[in-house]
Design a protein around this motif. Sequence first.
Motif, mmCIF file in Angstrom:
data_model
loop_
_atom_site.group_PDB
_atom_site.id
_atom_site.type_symbol
_atom_site.label_atom_id
_atom_site.label_comp_id
_atom_site.label_asym_id
_atom_site.label_seq_id
_atom_site.Cartn_x
_atom_site.Cartn_y
_atom_site.Cartn_z
ATOM 1 N N LEU A 140 0.828 -1.206 0.000
ATOM 2 C CA LEU A 140 0.000 0.000 0.000
ATOM 3 C C LEU A 140 0.864 1.260 0.000
ATOM 4 O O LEU A 140 0.617 2.189 -0.774
ATOM 5 C CB LEU A 140 -0.931 0.001 1.212
ATOM 6 N N PHE A 141 1.885 1.291 0.846
ATOM 7 C CA PHE A 141 2.768 2.460 0.900
ATOM 8 C C PHE A 141 3.506 2.655 -0.426
ATOM 9 O O PHE A 141 3.635 3.776 -0.908
ATOM 10 C CB PHE A 141 3.783 2.327 2.032
ATOM 11 N N THR A 142 3.979 1.566 -1.014
ATOM 12 C CA THR A 142 4.689 1.669 -2.293
ATOM 13 C C THR A 142 3.750 2.150 -3.386
ATOM 14 O O THR A 142 4.094 3.044 -4.173
ATOM 15 C CB THR A 142 5.297 0.313 -2.675
ATOM 16 N N TRP A 143 2.556 1.581 -3.445
ATOM 17 C CA TRP A 143 1.594 1.983 -4.467
ATOM 18 C C TRP A 143 1.207 3.456 -4.305
ATOM 19 O O TRP A 143 1.163 4.196 -5.292
ATOM 20 C CB TRP A 143 0.356 1.095 -4.411
ATOM 21 N N LEU A 144 0.927 3.879 -3.080
ATOM 22 C CA LEU A 144 0.580 5.288 -2.850
ATOM 23 C C LEU A 144 1.715 6.222 -3.258
ATOM 24 O O LEU A 144 1.485 7.264 -3.871
ATOM 25 C CB LEU A 144 0.225 5.519 -1.384
ATOM 26 N N SER A 145 2.936 5.845 -2.912
ATOM 27 C CA SER A 145 4.092 6.673 -3.254
ATOM 28 C C SER A 145 4.303 6.764 -4.754
ATOM 29 O O SER A 145 4.502 7.852 -5.300
ATOM 30 C CB SER A 145 5.355 6.111 -2.595
ATOM 31 N N VAL A 146 4.276 5.617 -5.421
ATOM 32 C CA VAL A 146 4.515 5.606 -6.870
ATOM 33 C C VAL A 146 3.394 6.332 -7.604
ATOM 34 O O VAL A 146 3.655 7.139 -8.516
ATOM 35 C CB VAL A 146 4.682 4.155 -7.376
#
Length: 101
Positions: free
Chosen positions: A40-46
């Motif tokens: 979730l954090f990676t997807w939100l950041s990207v």
Amino acid sequence: MTTVASRPAVTAETATAPRTPAQTQAASPAALPSIHTRFLFTWLSVFSALTVAQLLIGPYVLGLPVLLRNLIVTGVVVPAVVYALLPTLLKVRAAVLRRRS
């Protein structure tokens, strides 16, 4: 020549020594989040970084070939995500977990 610092020796006493409550509590918020949280954090950041990059530099790279355009955009987005966005999200997560406990 590179010098490598030596680590203190691990003995049977230090390997099996019980942790104090302070050590256990300090280690838990900094523990690695679950795979779902990291996703979730990676997807939100990207997603957010790509959106901002497309809005800011999209018009300047519009006439370039697709591969070169992707190279430029990912050259900006990947470092921003790895060095700025993800560490910030993980720090916020740790602060929230510390407040809860």
